[in-house]
Scaffold this motif. Structure first.
Motif, PDB file in Angstrom:
ATOM      1  N   TYR A   1       4.186  -3.691 100.635  1.00 21.17           N
ATOM      2  CA  TYR A   1       4.225  -5.036 101.218  1.00 21.17           C
ATOM      3  C   TYR A   1       4.674  -4.910 102.675  1.00 21.17           C
ATOM      4  O   TYR A   1       5.663  -4.220 102.977  1.00 21.17           O
ATOM      5  CB  TYR A   1       5.208  -5.936 100.469  1.00 21.17           C
TER       6      TYR A   1
ATOM      7  N   ASP B   1       2.190 -14.942 112.275  1.00 22.56           N
ATOM      8  CA  ASP B   1       3.010 -14.321 111.237  1.00 22.56           C
ATOM      9  C   ASP B   1       2.092 -13.983 110.063  1.00 22.56           C
ATOM     10  O   ASP B   1       1.410 -14.870 109.535  1.00 22.56           O
ATOM     11  CB  ASP B   1       4.109 -15.267 110.762  1.00 22.56           C
TER      12      ASP B   1
ATOM     13  N   GLN C   1       1.605 -11.742 106.256  1.00 23.64           N
ATOM     14  CA  GLN C   1       2.148 -10.981 105.139  1.00 23.64           C
ATOM     15  C   GLN C   1       0.991 -10.272 104.448  1.00 23.64           C
ATOM     16  O   GLN C   1      -0.019 -10.902 104.110  1.00 23.64           O
ATOM     17  CB  GLN C   1       2.874 -11.892 104.158  1.00 23.64           C
TER      18      GLN C   1
ATOM     19  N   TYR D   1       5.397  -7.186 106.417  1.00 21.02           N
ATOM     20  CA  TYR D   1       5.487  -8.401 107.219  1.00 21.02           C
ATOM     21  C   TYR D   1       5.140  -8.036 108.649  1.00 21.02           C
ATOM     22  O   TYR D   1       5.673  -7.070 109.210  1.00 21.02           O
ATOM     23  CB  TYR D   1       6.889  -9.006 107.158  1.00 21.02           C
TER      24      TYR D   1
END
Length: 233
Positions: free
Chosen positions: A198, A221, A223, A200
């Motif tokens: 994962y 932004d 993810q 960010y």
């Protein structure tokens, strides 16, 4: 008298040693077997993560786009979209007992258009075409598992557009920023590693000109989650 005493001592010694000789010579203890791709003794019986690796990944990305579009009137906006991602990566690990240090470059191709309809009648869109990451890694190795964190530099190719239905303005550039992520890898053979990660990602394309208009405070932004398959050398 002395002769008799010596004879008795020899007999006793022979009697005490007879059971041991009957069982044969003392057996040597063998060292426990070590796995075919374990970390070399006398370290630990862990997979050896040191070395170069290449691989591929697939997954998904969710991105949120924010900025202020000014065509005579400054209007802030925010929009989001999701996309499928796929790409490749190459990296290098160095293991010190359970500690694993590394560096990695990854490229992910995608196509997502983040569009916002503004009160001034304009539609502003930002299209992400890829995500590139250069990162450092630090991890903890346990048997054939590697638990790690990563952080570094991220960038993306951006295509920008703004239209009010009659006038179209376009632009392009690269967003750049930073990323942080976590992941887990598992070695299923001496060469093949599977994993999940994962990330960010924070990108900035702070000021862009679209014809006579401008886009300021522009940031994204994102993810990203991905499954990985690596080949270790």
């Amino acid at each position: 008298m002395r002769l008799a005493t010596a004879t008795l001592a020899i007999c006793l010694a022979s009697g005490l040693s007879a059971p041991a000789l009957a069982d044969g010579m003392p057996r040597q203890r063998t060292a426990p077997a070590v796995g075919p791709y374990a970390y070399p003794a006398p370290e630990q019986s862990f997979f050896n993560w040191s070395g170069l690796y290449i691989g591929g990944h697939i997954g998904g990305l969710n991105a949120q786009d924010r900025g202020t579009f000014d065509s005579g009137t400054a209007v802030p906006y925010s929009t989001q979209d999701a996309a499928f991602v796929g790409g490749g990566h190459v990296g290098l690990h160095y293991q010190i007992r359970q500690l694993v240090l590394g560096v990695e470059y990854s490229y992910s191709a995608l196509s997502t258009t983040l569009g916002a309809n503004l009160s001034t009648g304009y539609t502003v869109t930002t299209k992400l075409k890829d995500v590139q990451i250069v990162s450092g890694k630090i991890g903890y190795a346990y048997q054939n598992y590697l638990f790690y964190g990563k952080g570094g530099y991220a960038m993306s190719q951006l295509d920008l557009a703004a239209t009010d239905g009659s006038t179209l303005a376009t632009g392009s550039g690269r967003g750049s920023g930073w990323m942080a992520g976590i992941g887990i890898s598992y070695a299923i053979t001496p060469r093949i590693i599977i994993g999940a990660e994962y990330d960010y990602i924070k990108l900035s394309a702070d000021s862009s000109t679209l014809g006579a208009s401008s886009l300021t405070g522009h940031n994204i932004d994102a993810q990203m989650g991905a499954l990985r398959l690596d080949l270790k050398f």
